[in-house]
Write an enzyme that holds these catalytic residues in place. Structure first.
Site, PDB file in Angstrom:
ATOM      1  N   ALA A 172       1.759   0.117  -2.251  1.00 40.02           N
ATOM      2  CA  ALA A 172       3.007   0.185  -3.026  1.00 40.02           C
ATOM      3  C   ALA A 172       3.618  -1.182  -3.323  1.00 40.02           C
ATOM      4  O   ALA A 172       4.582  -1.264  -4.078  1.00 40.02           O
ATOM      5  CB  ALA A 172       4.025   1.045  -2.271  1.00 40.02           C
TER       6      ALA A 172
ATOM      7  N   PHE B  24      -0.010  -0.870  -9.693  1.00 38.81           N
ATOM      8  CA  PHE B  24       0.146   0.575  -9.923  1.00 38.81           C
ATOM      9  C   PHE B  24       1.132   1.180  -8.919  1.00 38.81           C
ATOM     10  O   PHE B  24       2.021   1.949  -9.276  1.00 38.81           O
ATOM     11  CB  PHE B  24      -1.164   1.337  -9.721  1.00 38.81           C
TER      12      PHE B  24
ATOM     13  N   LYS C 165     -15.691   3.475  -5.525  1.00 42.07           N
ATOM     14  CA  LYS C 165     -14.910   4.314  -6.438  1.00 42.07           C
ATOM     15  C   LYS C 165     -15.691   5.580  -6.826  1.00 42.07           C
ATOM     16  O   LYS C 165     -15.087   6.621  -7.125  1.00 42.07           O
ATOM     17  CB  LYS C 165     -14.480   3.511  -7.665  1.00 42.07           C
TER      18      LYS C 165
ATOM     19  N   TYR D 257     -17.893  -2.353  -5.153  1.00 42.84           N
ATOM     20  CA  TYR D 257     -16.601  -1.863  -5.661  1.00 42.84           C
ATOM     21  C   TYR D 257     -16.814  -0.542  -6.415  1.00 42.84           C
ATOM     22  O   TYR D 257     -16.157   0.464  -6.129  1.00 42.84           O
ATOM     23  CB  TYR D 257     -15.936  -2.900  -6.576  1.00 42.84           C
TER      24      TYR D 257
ATOM     25  N   VAL E 152      -3.583   0.627   5.743  1.00 43.85           N
ATOM     26  CA  VAL E 152      -4.457   1.815   5.701  1.00 43.85           C
ATOM     27  C   VAL E 152      -5.764   1.603   6.466  1.00 43.85           C
ATOM     28  O   VAL E 152      -6.447   2.574   6.800  1.00 43.85           O
ATOM     29  CB  VAL E 152      -4.769   2.280   4.252  1.00 43.85           C
TER      30      VAL E 152
ATOM     31  N   ARG F  90       2.809  -5.550   3.178  1.00 39.72           N
ATOM     32  CA  ARG F  90       3.761  -6.652   2.971  1.00 39.72           C
ATOM     33  C   ARG F  90       5.220  -6.175   2.994  1.00 39.72           C
ATOM     34  O   ARG F  90       5.703  -5.579   2.021  1.00 39.72           O
ATOM     35  CB  ARG F  90       3.445  -7.357   1.660  1.00 39.72           C
TER      36      ARG F  90
ATOM     37  N   THR G  88      -1.422  -6.528 -12.740  1.00 41.64           N
ATOM     38  CA  THR G  88      -1.610  -6.127 -11.343  1.00 41.64           C
ATOM     39  C   THR G  88      -2.235  -7.327 -10.620  1.00 41.64           C
ATOM     40  O   THR G  88      -2.597  -8.316 -11.252  1.00 41.64           O
ATOM     41  CB  THR G  88      -2.566  -4.928 -11.197  1.00 41.64           C
ATOM     42  N   GLU G  89      -2.385  -7.188  -9.309  1.00 43.37           N
ATOM     43  CA  GLU G  89      -3.008  -8.277  -8.553  1.00 43.37           C
ATOM     44  C   GLU G  89      -4.527  -8.101  -8.482  1.00 43.37           C
ATOM     45  O   GLU G  89      -5.217  -8.878  -7.828  1.00 43.37           O
ATOM     46  CB  GLU G  89      -2.426  -8.300  -7.137  1.00 43.37           C
TER      47      GLU G  89
HETATM   48  C1  8X3 Z   1     -10.768  -1.499 -12.399  1.00 40.92           C
HETATM   49  C2  8X3 Z   1     -11.671  -1.390 -13.564  1.00 40.92           C
HETATM   50  O1  8X3 Z   1     -13.573  -2.457 -14.872  1.00 40.92           O
HETATM   51  O2  8X3 Z   1     -12.259  -3.916 -13.448  1.00 40.92           O
HETATM   52  O3  8X3 Z   1     -11.069  -0.561 -11.421  1.00 40.92           O
HETATM   53  O4  8X3 Z   1     -13.813  -2.381 -12.486  1.00 40.92           O
HETATM   54  S1  8X3 Z   1     -12.870  -2.598 -13.557  1.00 40.92           S
END
Ligand code: 8X3
Length: 259
Positions: free
Chosen positions: A12, A16, A154, A150, A58, A37, A186-187
């Site tokens: 938070a 987003f 996801k 990454y 988390v 933070r 965003t960061e």
């Molecule tokens: C963010 C989208 O394309 O930078 O999750 O992976 S991307």
């Protein structure tokens, strides 16, 4: 019309998560803003008395329920969980990536999301009221160079969301996954490129990407849907972004090279 009274938003302190907290509180929800933070949370909480800051990591092994139970009603009972905490670290090819970065992404994007969900879901099912919104990514569906772990985390978030949906069969508890593509303000890229301003600049150069407000608007839309409707998945891209297509290497060297 929003039928929920309380929401808990992880991640938070920026991007987003910050926008989601602001928007939901402005619509009258009591919002527990969760992040590591303290200073950023304090700044956010000043914007609306309906925002309750909760310092929590988390990736810690501490059960978040023990902290929520201590909050004053109605903050002590969560109707809507927004699993937003997550990060990308690096965009090097797998053969050059840092194992520490991979571990951190798995810890946060997968284990963090699982632990918070595991803590809050039973009460939602018991009350037959609740909504889990997981923030996934287009990277979980569409592979790209350097997206390796990454994107894989996801993809996990997306499949876990589908599996949750099946487990929630026969209950009124809802579950959605939002999969954003290129996002600005965003960061995300600062974190991914570890503060390399040139790399961050290049990501957004001459684009108009998704904003945190766009994501917050989508969250508000989802929690305003009527009780009989479950939106399983939402994929969002800015108009300036689209699929890359498959790639072909011509004259590829298939011979083994000496060590
Ligand atoms: C963010 C989208 O394309 O930078 O999750 O992976 S991307």
């Amino acid at each position: 019309m929003v039928l929920y009274k309380t929401a808990l938003v992880t991640g938070a302190s920026a991007g987003f998560g910050y926008s989601i907290c602001e928007l939901l509180a402005s619509k009258g929800l009591h919002v527990i803003a969760v992040a590591r933070r303290k200073d950023k949370l304090a700044e956010l909480a000043k914007k609306n008395p309906l925002i309750m800051p909760l310092v929590y990591d988390v990736t810690s092994n501490e059960n978040i329920i023990t902290k929520i139970e201590k909050l004053a009603p109605p903050f002590n009972q969560v109707d809507v969980l927004i699993n937003n905490a997550g990060l990308a670290l690096g965009q090097d090819k797998s053969q050059h990536a840092l194992i520490e970065d991979w571990d951190t992404m798995v810890e946060t994007n997968i284990k963090g999301l699982l632990h918070v969900t595991h803590a809050l879901l039973p009460n939602m099912v018991k009350r037959n009221k609740g909504y889990v919104i997981n923030i996934g990514s287009t990277a979980g569906t569409w592979p790209y160079e350097g997206g390796n772990v990454y994107g894989a985390t996801k993809a996990f978030v997306e499949q876990f969301s589908r599996n949750l949906r099946t487990d929630l069969k026969g209950t009124a508890v809802k579950i959605s996954v939002i999969k954003p593509g290129l996002c600005q303000d965003t960061e995300f890229s600062y974190t991914r490129f570890k503060g390399d301003a040139k790399k961050v600049f290049d990501v957004y150069k001459d684009t108009e990407a998704i904003s945190p407000h766009d994501i917050a608007d989508m969250v508000l839309y989802l929690i305003s849907t009527p009780p009989h409707l479950n939106i399983n998945s939402v994929e969002m891209m800015p108009v300036c972004q689209t699929y890359g297509g498959l790639s072909v290497t011509r004259n590829l060297d298939l011979k083994e090279h000496p060590n």
